[in-house]
Design a protein around this motif. Structure first.
Motif, PDB file in Angstrom:
ATOM      1  N   ASP A  21     -20.211 -24.418 -26.590  1.00 47.62           N
ATOM      2  CA  ASP A  21     -18.734 -23.795 -26.603  1.00 47.62           C
ATOM      3  C   ASP A  21     -18.439 -23.600 -27.920  1.00 47.62           C
ATOM      4  OD1 ASP A  21     -18.442 -23.870 -23.678  1.00 47.62           O
ATOM      5  OD2 ASP A  21     -17.644 -25.895 -23.750  1.00 47.62           O
ATOM      6  N   ARG A  24     -19.754 -20.196 -29.003  1.00 43.76           N
ATOM      7  CA  ARG A  24     -19.199 -19.012 -28.435  1.00 43.76           C
ATOM      8  C   ARG A  24     -17.857 -18.764 -28.926  1.00 43.76           C
ATOM      9  NH1 ARG A  24     -17.745 -20.434 -22.728  1.00 43.76           N
ATOM     10  NH2 ARG A  24     -17.483 -18.186 -22.600  1.00 43.76           N
ATOM     11  N   GLY A  25     -17.026 -19.920 -29.339  1.00 40.33           N
ATOM     12  CA  GLY A  25     -15.818 -19.626 -29.689  1.00 40.33           C
ATOM     13  C   GLY A  25     -15.714 -18.924 -31.186  1.00 40.33           C
ATOM     14  N   GLU A  26     -16.913 -19.417 -32.039  1.00 46.37           N
ATOM     15  CA  GLU A  26     -16.998 -18.903 -33.375  1.00 46.37           C
ATOM     16  C   GLU A  26     -17.486 -17.531 -33.335  1.00 46.37           C
ATOM     17  OE1 GLU A  26     -16.816 -18.883 -37.583  1.00 46.37           O
ATOM     18  OE2 GLU A  26     -16.035 -20.349 -36.064  1.00 46.37           O
TER      19      GLU A  26
END
Length: 289
Positions: A21, A24-26
């Motif tokens: 996660d 993915r966020g970065e």
């Protein structure tokens, strides 16, 4: 590039999901691609634990420890298994420690009214918690005296400063009984493990009057910080500014200073009020001047 990140080793599924996660966020990439880069199976990422919650188990452990105050985690585990909880001893120990239920070391033995678990909380009303200790000084002749100091941790009220040449457990009981007849009995008294405070006389008095003796750990004065702070002020403002010609003279001067401390001296910890004003605000009983 995310493709250059090394694959994690020996991580639990929950940790792997957090890592995926975060990436993915970065980087704004898909779940499938991130899992492929970190060599994590997508089924691991989507896995949902079927483990039941442990709130009921935690509550039951607390209840056992409140009624069986000398039980460690092993005996608690035995009782849980008898009641049908299908857990192993390691989990019982982990929850037991997370809840902070470990027994204090070197708690005075055979003391019925001793508090055995570290569950202190800040006092919310007068006479809920007192702190008690001794201060040593001497007369002008060089003869040593001991002063029993007591302070209410909520109102900072000082019920008594009692000077004697020597103190035993029965003397502490006599002083407390005289003071409590005027002010009422506290719920808890914090003390160190001095011989006068671990005496059977004080323990019996506490049991008879439903008072809990909260003992400090050996060598840990911060467990009773209220009385340590008070004793410092008492020595600086009273003992170091007077000569005591006799025991009667010492008692008279201590009485005058305690009256000033309770009725005139402003206290920053209670909004620059006086302890007697705070007691009256709460409608508590205070001894006559």
């Amino acid at each position: 590039d995310a493709a250059g990140c090394p694959a994690p080793k020996n991580l639990r599924p929950a940790r792997k999901r957090k890592l995926v996660d975060a990436v993915r966020g970065e980087w704004g990439v898909s779940i499938r691609r991130t899992c492929r880069v970190f060599e994590v199976d997508t089924s691991t990422y989507h896995y949902k634990s079927r483990r039941p919650g442990q709130a009921h188990l935690e509550q039951r452990i607390r209840e056992i420890c409140q009624t069986r105050v000398r039980y460690g985690y092993r005996r608690v585990h035995v009782l849980l298994r008898r009641e049908g909880f299908a857990i192993n001893q390691k989990k019982t120990r982990r929850i037991y420690r997370e809840l902070g239920l470990q027994l204090r070391n070197k708690t005075p033995k055979r003391r019925v009214k001793a508090k055995l678990r570290d569950d202190r909380r800040e006092a919310t009303r007068p006479n809920e918690t007192w702190a008690m200790d001794f201060v040593h000084d001497q007369l002008a002749t060089g003869k040593k005296i001991r002063v029993l100091t007591v302070v209410d941790t909520f109102s900072r009220y000082v019920p008594v400063l009692d000077a004697r040449f020597s103190y035993r457990g029965e003397d502490v009981v006599q002083t407390l009984e005289r003071v409590c007849a005027k002010t009422g009995y506290p719920t808890t008294i914090r003390v160190d493990q001095g011989s006068e405070f671990i005496s059977r006389d004080l323990d019996l008095w506490a049991y008879t009057n439903s008072v809990t003796l909260d003992f400090s750990r050996p060598g840990t004065p911060t467990d009773n910080a209220f009385i340590e702070a008070f004793n410092g002020r008492f020595r600086a403002e009273c003992l170091n500014t007077h000569w005591f010609l006799s025991l009667a003279d010492a008692r008279e001067k201590l009485e005058d200073w305690s009256r000033y401390y309770n009725e005139e001296r402003p206290h920053g910890a209670i909004g620059q009020k006086t302890p007697i004003a705070l007691l009256k605000h709460f409608g508590a009983t205070s001894p006559p001047s």
